[in-house]
Design a protein around this motif. Structure first.
Motif, PDB file in Angstrom:
ATOM      1  N   ARG A  34      45.707  52.091  31.782  1.00 42.98           N
ATOM      2  CA  ARG A  34      44.647  52.786  31.057  1.00 42.98           C
ATOM      3  C   ARG A  34      43.371  51.942  31.096  1.00 42.98           C
ATOM      4  O   ARG A  34      43.409  50.735  30.964  1.00 42.98           O
ATOM      5  N   TRP A  35      42.239  52.599  31.290  1.00 43.96           N
ATOM      6  CA  TRP A  35      40.945  51.901  31.344  1.00 43.96           C
ATOM      7  C   TRP A  35      40.003  52.482  30.290  1.00 43.96           C
ATOM      8  O   TRP A  35      39.973  53.688  30.107  1.00 43.96           O
ATOM      9  N   PRO A  36      39.229  51.633  29.561  1.00 42.78           N
ATOM     10  CA  PRO A  36      39.135  50.177  29.716  1.00 42.78           C
ATOM     11  C   PRO A  36      40.297  49.407  29.130  1.00 42.78           C
ATOM     12  O   PRO A  36      40.514  48.248  29.503  1.00 42.78           O
ATOM     13  N   GLY A  37      41.039  49.990  28.188  1.00 41.43           N
ATOM     14  CA  GLY A  37      42.262  49.367  27.698  1.00 41.43           C
ATOM     15  C   GLY A  37      42.125  47.883  27.411  1.00 41.43           C
ATOM     16  O   GLY A  37      41.266  47.465  26.624  1.00 41.43           O
ATOM     17  N   PRO A  38      42.971  47.043  28.056  1.00 42.17           N
ATOM     18  CA  PRO A  38      42.948  45.602  27.773  1.00 42.17           C
ATOM     19  C   PRO A  38      41.616  44.930  28.109  1.00 42.17           C
ATOM     20  O   PRO A  38      41.367  43.818  27.635  1.00 42.17           O
ATOM     21  N   TYR A  39      40.781  45.595  28.928  1.00 43.87           N
ATOM     22  CA  TYR A  39      39.505  44.960  29.279  1.00 43.87           C
ATOM     23  C   TYR A  39      38.645  44.722  28.037  1.00 43.87           C
ATOM     24  O   TYR A  39      37.866  43.762  27.997  1.00 43.87           O
ATOM     25  N   LEU A  40      38.766  45.584  27.040  1.00 41.60           N
ATOM     26  CA  LEU A  40      37.989  45.391  25.816  1.00 41.60           C
ATOM     27  C   LEU A  40      38.404  44.114  25.098  1.00 41.60           C
ATOM     28  O   LEU A  40      37.574  43.460  24.440  1.00 41.60           O
TER      29      LEU A  40
END
Length: 382
Positions: A84-90
């Motif tokens: 899932r995006w942004p998911g963990p990127y946040l």
């Protein structure tokens, strides 16, 4: 590009980190310290103006472009894995903000990581949108940014004033380390004013960096080579001479000189360095050193500012005051020594460890929520 790895990126990051220090070193070596941003970059004298011209704003813009490149590569990796995006990127952006906040409070007034973290959150929601949406955002934010820089420059020209710095006085020559920490907290409104410009500029350059990846600027194809040639002509053939003119025009052109023209020059630098790396089949010591700095970019960015502070400020060796009569000539020497030190240290570190010390700590913190989420499941199954 080798698989999913872009060979030039480590070298580009290393150049950007060294070049960023090339701007900051003028601030560290000024007796006014980071409080004297305008004065440190525009003291009287053509020699210093020409020396500051070589780095001012250009490598900050290059580093910003590279953050956009990295965001695009992380987006592609997430899509390949079906995440899932942004998911963990946040969470990555949150960690970057905390790192920047600590760096600001404990080390350096003009930290850029906090601004990059805020920018990353915005761009993370734009990176997968259509070209039309991305173009609209770049046009709108870029236009507002140019108008703001133009209005600020007009005001400086009309008033004949120089851009204001932060807290003046003897804080950086006679004050203690804790005095400086307290000053950063008390005058955060002044020191963090640059972030107002970094965020909108960062949105444009992050998105531009992502687009350059998609356009094939790092590819070994003729299309990639042609794009790099066009960027070199625009950035180095047109942007560099214009940037020199604004440098020599005086402090009233500070905003244009630091924020408007350097991104154009940075595009030329990115294209030039990428082309040189692609042609160099047998890397020499300089390229290997820059590549190692690039692989430990976060560690080098933070620790080179720590070293510069210890060398220049009153609570350390106090060289800024002691060697002030030798400006501007001792400043490039200090920059060269610190760069050589971190090329050597990063090379020695990477012989034993996979990541730099800050990178390893950051990676541990990034994975911490997932480890905690798995712990109850294992306990329950037992």
């Amino acid at each position: 590009m080798d698989g999913n790895r872009i060979e030039a990126l480590d070298v580009l990051r290393g150049v950007a980190i060294a070049g960023t220090l090339g701007t900051n070193i003028w601030i560290f070596t000024s007796p006014g310290g980071p409080a004297d941003l305008g004065g440190a970059l525009w003291q009287a004298g053509t020699a210093q103006a020409l020396l500051t011209f070589l780095t001012n704003g250009k490598f900050l813009a290059l580093l910003t472009l590279l953050f956009g490149v990295g965001l695009e590569l992380q987006y592609r990796a997430a899509r390949r894995r079906g995440l899932r995006w942004p998911g963990p990127y946040l969470w990555r952006a949150a960690l970057l903000f905390v790192e920047g906040l600590l760096h600001y409070v404990l080390v350096f007034e003009y930290d850029v990581l906090m601004g990059y973290a805020l920018t990353a959150v915005v761009v993370a929601y734009l990176i997968g949108r259509s070209d039309r949406v991305v173009t609209a955002w770049m046009t709108a934010v870029g236009s507002l940014f140019v108008l703001a820089v133009g209005a600020g420059t007009a005001a400086l020209l009309a008033s004949g004033a120089s851009p204001a710095g932060g807290v003046a006085g003897t804080l950086f020559t006679e004050g203690s380390y804790l005095d400086q920490v307290a000053s950063r907290i008390e005058f955060a409104w002044a020191y963090r004013a640059e972030a107002v410009l970094i965020v909108p500029l960062g949105i444009v350059l992050f998105l531009l960096g992502a687009r350059l990846v998609r356009a094939g600027v790092f590819d070994g194809t003729e299309r990639g080579a042609a794009l790099r040639r066009r960027l070199m002509v625009a950035g180095l053939g047109a942007g560099l001479p214009l940037n020199l003119l604004t440098t020599l025009a005086g402090p009233a052109w500070f905003l244009v000189d630091r924020y408007l023209l350097p991104p154009l020059v940075a595009l030329g630098l990115l294209a030039l360095i990428t082309s040189l790396v692609r042609r160099d089949a047998a890397p020499g010591p300089l390229r290997r050193g820059l590549s190692n700095v690039g692989r430990t970019a976060l560690s080098c960015y933070v620790f080179q500012n720590v070293v510069a502070s210890a060398l220049c400020y009153g609570w350390g060796l106090g060289l800024a005051a002691r060697l002030d009569r030798l400006r501007p000539w001792w400043v490039p020497v200090a920059w060269l020594v610190i760069c050589a030190l971190f090329m050597a240290l990063s090379t020695l570190w990477l012989r034993r460890f996979e990541r730099g010390p800050m990178e390893a700590a950051w990676q541990w913190a990034y994975r911490l929520p997932r480890r905690q989420a798995r712990t109850p499941a294992r306990s329950g199954s037992a």
